[in-house]
Design a protein around this motif. Structure first.
Motif, PDB file in Angstrom:
ATOM      1  N   GLY A   1      33.882  18.444 -35.267  1.00  0.00           N
ATOM      2  CA  GLY A   1      33.325  17.905 -36.494  1.00  0.00           C
ATOM      3  C   GLY A   1      32.946  16.450 -36.275  1.00  0.00           C
ATOM      4  O   GLY A   1      33.485  15.776 -35.384  1.00  0.00           O
ATOM      5  N   LEU A   2      32.030  15.950 -37.086  1.00  0.00           N
ATOM      6  CA  LEU A   2      31.595  14.563 -36.904  1.00  0.00           C
ATOM      7  C   LEU A   2      32.746  13.594 -37.164  1.00  0.00           C
ATOM      8  O   LEU A   2      32.902  12.594 -36.455  1.00  0.00           O
ATOM      9  N   PHE A   3      33.566  13.904 -38.167  1.00  0.00           N
ATOM     10  CA  PHE A   3      34.728  13.050 -38.433  1.00  0.00           C
ATOM     11  C   PHE A   3      35.630  13.007 -37.200  1.00  0.00           C
ATOM     12  O   PHE A   3      36.119  11.945 -36.813  1.00  0.00           O
ATOM     13  N   GLY A   4      35.864  14.153 -36.584  1.00  0.00           N
ATOM     14  CA  GLY A   4      36.728  14.204 -35.413  1.00  0.00           C
ATOM     15  C   GLY A   4      36.179  13.401 -34.254  1.00  0.00           C
ATOM     16  O   GLY A   4      36.937  12.738 -33.529  1.00  0.00           O
ATOM     17  N   VAL A   5      34.858  13.445 -34.069  1.00  0.00           N
ATOM     18  CA  VAL A   5      34.246  12.642 -33.007  1.00  0.00           C
ATOM     19  C   VAL A   5      34.467  11.157 -33.282  1.00  0.00           C
ATOM     20  O   VAL A   5      34.873  10.397 -32.395  1.00  0.00           O
ATOM     21  N   ARG A   6      34.203  10.744 -34.522  1.00  0.00           N
ATOM     22  CA  ARG A   6      34.383   9.323 -34.864  1.00  0.00           C
ATOM     23  C   ARG A   6      35.833   8.895 -34.679  1.00  0.00           C
ATOM     24  O   ARG A   6      36.120   7.824 -34.136  1.00  0.00           O
ATOM     25  N   LEU A   7      36.760   9.749 -35.133  1.00  0.00           N
ATOM     26  CA  LEU A   7      38.178   9.411 -34.996  1.00  0.00           C
ATOM     27  C   LEU A   7      38.580   9.347 -33.528  1.00  0.00           C
ATOM     28  O   LEU A   7      39.315   8.436 -33.108  1.00  0.00           O
ATOM     29  N   ALA A   8      38.099  10.294 -32.731  1.00  0.00           N
ATOM     30  CA  ALA A   8      38.434  10.299 -31.304  1.00  0.00           C
ATOM     31  C   ALA A   8      37.957   9.023 -30.620  1.00  0.00           C
ATOM     32  O   ALA A   8      38.681   8.430 -29.803  1.00  0.00           O
ATOM     33  N   LEU A   9      36.765   8.571 -30.953  1.00  0.00           N
ATOM     34  CA  LEU A   9      36.246   7.344 -30.342  1.00  0.00           C
ATOM     35  C   LEU A   9      37.101   6.141 -30.730  1.00  0.00           C
ATOM     36  O   LEU A   9      37.409   5.283 -29.893  1.00  0.00           O
ATOM     37  N   THR A  10      37.503   6.093 -31.998  1.00  0.00           N
ATOM     38  CA  THR A  10      38.365   4.994 -32.451  1.00  0.00           C
ATOM     39  C   THR A  10      39.700   5.014 -31.718  1.00  0.00           C
ATOM     40  O   THR A  10      40.210   3.969 -31.284  1.00  0.00           O
ATOM     41  N   LEU A  11      40.282   6.198 -31.564  1.00  0.00           N
ATOM     42  CA  LEU A  11      41.577   6.311 -30.901  1.00  0.00           C
ATOM     43  C   LEU A  11      41.490   5.953 -29.420  1.00  0.00           C
ATOM     44  O   LEU A  11      42.399   5.312 -28.868  1.00  0.00           O
ATOM     45  N   ILE A  12      40.412   6.354 -28.765  1.00  0.00           N
ATOM     46  CA  ILE A  12      40.238   6.000 -27.348  1.00  0.00           C
ATOM     47  C   ILE A  12      40.149   4.487 -27.198  1.00  0.00           C
ATOM     48  O   ILE A  12      40.761   3.892 -26.304  1.00  0.00           O
TER      49      ILE A  12
ATOM     50  N   VAL B   1      30.281   2.837 -24.988  1.00  0.00           N
ATOM     51  CA  VAL B   1      29.004   2.296 -25.467  1.00  0.00           C
ATOM     52  C   VAL B   1      29.300   1.239 -26.529  1.00  0.00           C
ATOM     53  O   VAL B   1      30.160   1.452 -27.393  1.00  0.00           O
ATOM     54  N   PRO B   2      28.657   0.096 -26.477  1.00  0.00           N
ATOM     55  CA  PRO B   2      28.895  -0.931 -27.503  1.00  0.00           C
ATOM     56  C   PRO B   2      28.790  -0.351 -28.909  1.00  0.00           C
ATOM     57  O   PRO B   2      27.869   0.421 -29.209  1.00  0.00           O
ATOM     58  N   ARG B   3      29.737  -0.723 -29.739  1.00  0.00           N
ATOM     59  CA  ARG B   3      29.834  -0.118 -31.066  1.00  0.00           C
ATOM     60  C   ARG B   3      28.551  -0.286 -31.877  1.00  0.00           C
ATOM     61  O   ARG B   3      28.127   0.638 -32.578  1.00  0.00           O
ATOM     62  N   GLU B   4      27.937  -1.456 -31.778  1.00  0.00           N
ATOM     63  CA  GLU B   4      26.733  -1.689 -32.571  1.00  0.00           C
ATOM     64  C   GLU B   4      25.578  -0.782 -32.139  1.00  0.00           C
ATOM     65  O   GLU B   4      24.699  -0.462 -32.941  1.00  0.00           O
ATOM     66  N   GLU B   5      25.586  -0.344 -30.886  1.00  0.00           N
ATOM     67  CA  GLU B   5      24.546   0.576 -30.421  1.00  0.00           C
ATOM     68  C   GLU B   5      24.823   2.009 -30.869  1.00  0.00           C
ATOM     69  O   GLU B   5      23.897   2.791 -31.098  1.00  0.00           O
ATOM     70  N   LEU B   6      26.104   2.340 -30.979  1.00  0.00           N
ATOM     71  CA  LEU B   6      26.487   3.731 -31.241  1.00  0.00           C
ATOM     72  C   LEU B   6      26.593   4.057 -32.725  1.00  0.00           C
ATOM     73  O   LEU B   6      26.377   5.203 -33.133  1.00  0.00           O
ATOM     74  N   GLU B   7      26.913   3.045 -33.523  1.00  0.00           N
ATOM     75  CA  GLU B   7      27.313   3.291 -34.907  1.00  0.00           C
ATOM     76  C   GLU B   7      26.277   4.079 -35.701  1.00  0.00           C
ATOM     77  O   GLU B   7      26.619   4.998 -36.450  1.00  0.00           O
ATOM     78  N   ARG B   8      25.017   3.753 -35.550  1.00  0.00           N
ATOM     79  CA  ARG B   8      24.007   4.413 -36.381  1.00  0.00           C
ATOM     80  C   ARG B   8      23.794   5.875 -35.996  1.00  0.00           C
ATOM     81  O   ARG B   8      23.192   6.641 -36.749  1.00  0.00           O
ATOM     82  N   TYR B   9      24.309   6.273 -34.829  1.00  0.00           N
ATOM     83  CA  TYR B   9      24.203   7.673 -34.418  1.00  0.00           C
ATOM     84  C   TYR B   9      25.412   8.502 -34.868  1.00  0.00           C
ATOM     85  O   TYR B   9      25.489   9.699 -34.586  1.00  0.00           O
ATOM     86  N   LEU B  10      26.348   7.850 -35.548  1.00  0.00           N
ATOM     87  CA  LEU B  10      27.545   8.549 -36.026  1.00  0.00           C
ATOM     88  C   LEU B  10      27.548   8.716 -37.541  1.00  0.00           C
ATOM     89  O   LEU B  10      28.572   9.004 -38.143  1.00  0.00           O
ATOM     90  N   ILE B  11      26.376   8.562 -38.136  1.00  0.00           N
ATOM     91  CA  ILE B  11      26.268   8.666 -39.592  1.00  0.00           C
ATOM     92  C   ILE B  11      26.231  10.118 -40.040  1.00  0.00           C
ATOM     93  O   ILE B  11      26.798  10.490 -41.067  1.00  0.00           O
ATOM     94  N   SER B  12      25.572  10.966 -39.262  1.00  0.00           N
ATOM     95  CA  SER B  12      25.420  12.373 -39.627  1.00  0.00           C
ATOM     96  C   SER B  12      25.304  13.208 -38.357  1.00  0.00           C
ATOM     97  O   SER B  12      25.109  12.672 -37.255  1.00  0.00           O
ATOM     98  N   VAL B  13      25.404  14.525 -38.524  1.00  0.00           N
ATOM     99  CA  VAL B  13      25.238  15.418 -37.379  1.00  0.00           C
ATOM    100  C   VAL B  13      23.830  15.286 -36.813  1.00  0.00           C
ATOM    101  O   VAL B  13      23.626  15.293 -35.590  1.00  0.00           O
ATOM    102  N   ASP B  14      22.847  15.140 -37.697  1.00  0.00           N
ATOM    103  CA  ASP B  14      21.462  14.996 -37.232  1.00  0.00           C
ATOM    104  C   ASP B  14      21.296  13.746 -36.374  1.00  0.00           C
ATOM    105  O   ASP B  14      20.635  13.783 -35.325  1.00  0.00           O
ATOM    106  N   SER B  15      21.898  12.649 -36.812  1.00  0.00           N
ATOM    107  CA  SER B  15      21.754  11.417 -36.028  1.00  0.00           C
ATOM    108  C   SER B  15      22.521  11.519 -34.706  1.00  0.00           C
ATOM    109  O   SER B  15      22.077  11.006 -33.675  1.00  0.00           O
ATOM    110  N   PHE B  16      23.670  12.228 -34.719  1.00  0.00           N
ATOM    111  CA  PHE B  16      24.458  12.367 -33.490  1.00  0.00           C
ATOM    112  C   PHE B  16      23.724  13.221 -32.456  1.00  0.00           C
ATOM    113  O   PHE B  16      23.901  13.039 -31.250  1.00  0.00           O
ATOM    114  N   THR B  17      22.910  14.146 -32.928  1.00  0.00           N
ATOM    115  CA  THR B  17      22.168  15.014 -32.005  1.00  0.00           C
ATOM    116  C   THR B  17      20.718  14.564 -31.829  1.00  0.00           C
ATOM    117  O   THR B  17      19.889  15.308 -31.296  1.00  0.00           O
TER     118      THR B  17
END
Length: 399
Positions: free
Chosen positions: A219-230, A182-198
């Motif tokens: 964890g939210l940090f792990g999700v963000r890190l995983a996306l960066t690594l992928i 998903v384009p980063r600019e579309e996804l970024e605001r949903y990775l701010i908190s658990v509430d936004s991710f869900t």
């Protein structure tokens, strides 16, 4: 060493045979000499003890399979080593959790603890560089804080990330890969908190429950890190798992447990038994008990394993003048990479015995020279003497 301790306990048992409590404590210590090494995972509530114990317990390595990991053992449990978790490396928190040992022998041989800066992914409000920051804090504490310097290491670990990375499957990888597309600019605001991710408005056809399960695992940090690594090359489940585990700090902790605890299992179990004996001697003084106490003192003075572990920690913690190649050679000879002669000398496992002996002779000569140099500070010469003793011990195997 084990036989010496067995003799101590046998003589102590004879002295205390009329005390059911003391005899029971000594019998337990004696029996434990034949049992697996016990490593307790301890810490205050909320530090992630059970998660870390599960992550370590699932690791398929021989070193960890040969020991017993105890998740928060109750007081009085016979344990040989401790991995102690902290949320923060603050002086008050450290002092409360690390009281001075009551046994003189325990103080002299305090080589049984590794400290963990737990939930390292939450450092600095969980920024993407949280793990790097946590590792820097842990390293500084080990070098500079007297409360930490007595441990075998201070390691930053993200336990939830480690456990999730060890256990996730191909389906979860495909899900993360889809998010990463998903384009980063579309996804970024949903990775701010658990509430936004869900949030139900999350882009893509992934259910709220699925996203909640994913963030619960990593964890939210792990999700963000995983996306960066992928996005930067971890394009398979195996690659991503390995990189997440590496960054989590779990591998460093595993290696420390293997090198400082599992490889010294007999010495640490002997230490546990002697500490138990000292406890009995102090709690129930007996005529001639001073003779056993004197034997304990002699044992402490001659137990080289503990001096090796203490010096390894001091070198790695930057508390000696040794650095660079000499420091690396010293910790290797002291047994940090393994305690067989070949491992200590940096040789192949199937090295010819003549090669091993020649390398041992060379090491003794080199470090004896360092130990006798008048231009070196006394502390540095003393450290070199410990290395000499380790190298001489290798030659004794050929006698």
């Amino acid at each position: 060493m084990t036989e010496d301790v067995r003799g101590l306990l046998a003589d102590a048992f004879s002295l205390y045979r009329d005390s059911p409590r003391a005899a029971g404590l000594l019998r337990e210590a004696l029996e434990h000499l034949e049992q697996p090494l016990r490593v307790g995972i301890t810490g205050a509530a909320g530090t992630g003890k059970s998660t870390l114990a599960a992550a370590l317990g699932d690791w398929p390595t021989r070193a960890l399979r040969d020991l017993a990991l105890l998740d928060d053992p109750p007081p009085g449990t016979l344990t040989d080593a401790t991995v102690r978790l902290f949320r923060h490396l603050e002086p008050d928190e450290l002092a409360a959790a690390l009281p001075p040992a009551r046994s003189a022998f325990a103080r002299q041989t305090a080589v049984d603890t590794v400290l963990v800066l737990a939930r390292a992914d939450e450092t600095g409000a969980g920024r993407i560089d949280a793990l790097l920051t946590a590792k820097q804090l842990a390293r500084r504490a080990w070098r500079e804080d007297p409360l930490c310097s007595g441990s075998q290491g201070v390691i930053a670990v993200a336990g939830q990330l480690a456990y999730g990375a060890r256990a996730f499957d191909d389906d979860e990888f495909e899900l993360l890969a889809a998010f990463a597309a998903v384009p980063r600019e579309e996804l970024e605001r949903y990775l701010i908190s658990v509430d936004s991710f869900t949030d139900p408005a999350f882009p893509g056809p992934v259910s709220v429950d699925t996203r909640r399960s994913l963030v619960s695992r990593f964890g939210l940090f792990g999700v963000r890190l995983a996306l960066t690594l992928i996005r930067t090359g971890s394009d398979s489940q195996l690659k991503l798992s390995a990189e997440l585990v590496r960054r989590s700090g779990l591998g460093e902790l595993r290696d420390t447990i293997a090198g400082c605890f599992a490889a010294r299992a007999d010495a640490l179990k002997a230490r546990t038994a002697v500490v138990r004996l000292e406890t009995v001697l102090q709690a129930e003084p007996r005529p001639h008990g001073d003779r056993l106490a004197a034997r304990v003192e002699r044992f402490a003075a001659t137990a080289h394993d503990f001096r090796e572990l203490r010096l390894i920690a001091d070198i790695r913690g930057g508390r000696t003048a040794l650095s660079g190649d000499p420091a690396e050679e010293a910790v290797q000879l002291l047994g940090a990479q393994g305690t067989t002669p070949e491992e200590r000398l940096g040789l192949a496992p199937d090295a010819d015995p003549r090669e091993v002996y020649a390398a041992g002779i060379d090491a003794v000569r080199r470090w004896r020279h360092e130990a006798e140099r008048p231009d070196r500070p006394p502390a540095e010469r003393a450290a070199a003497h410990v290395v000499v003793r380790s190298a001489e011990g290798l030659l004794a195997l050929f006698a």
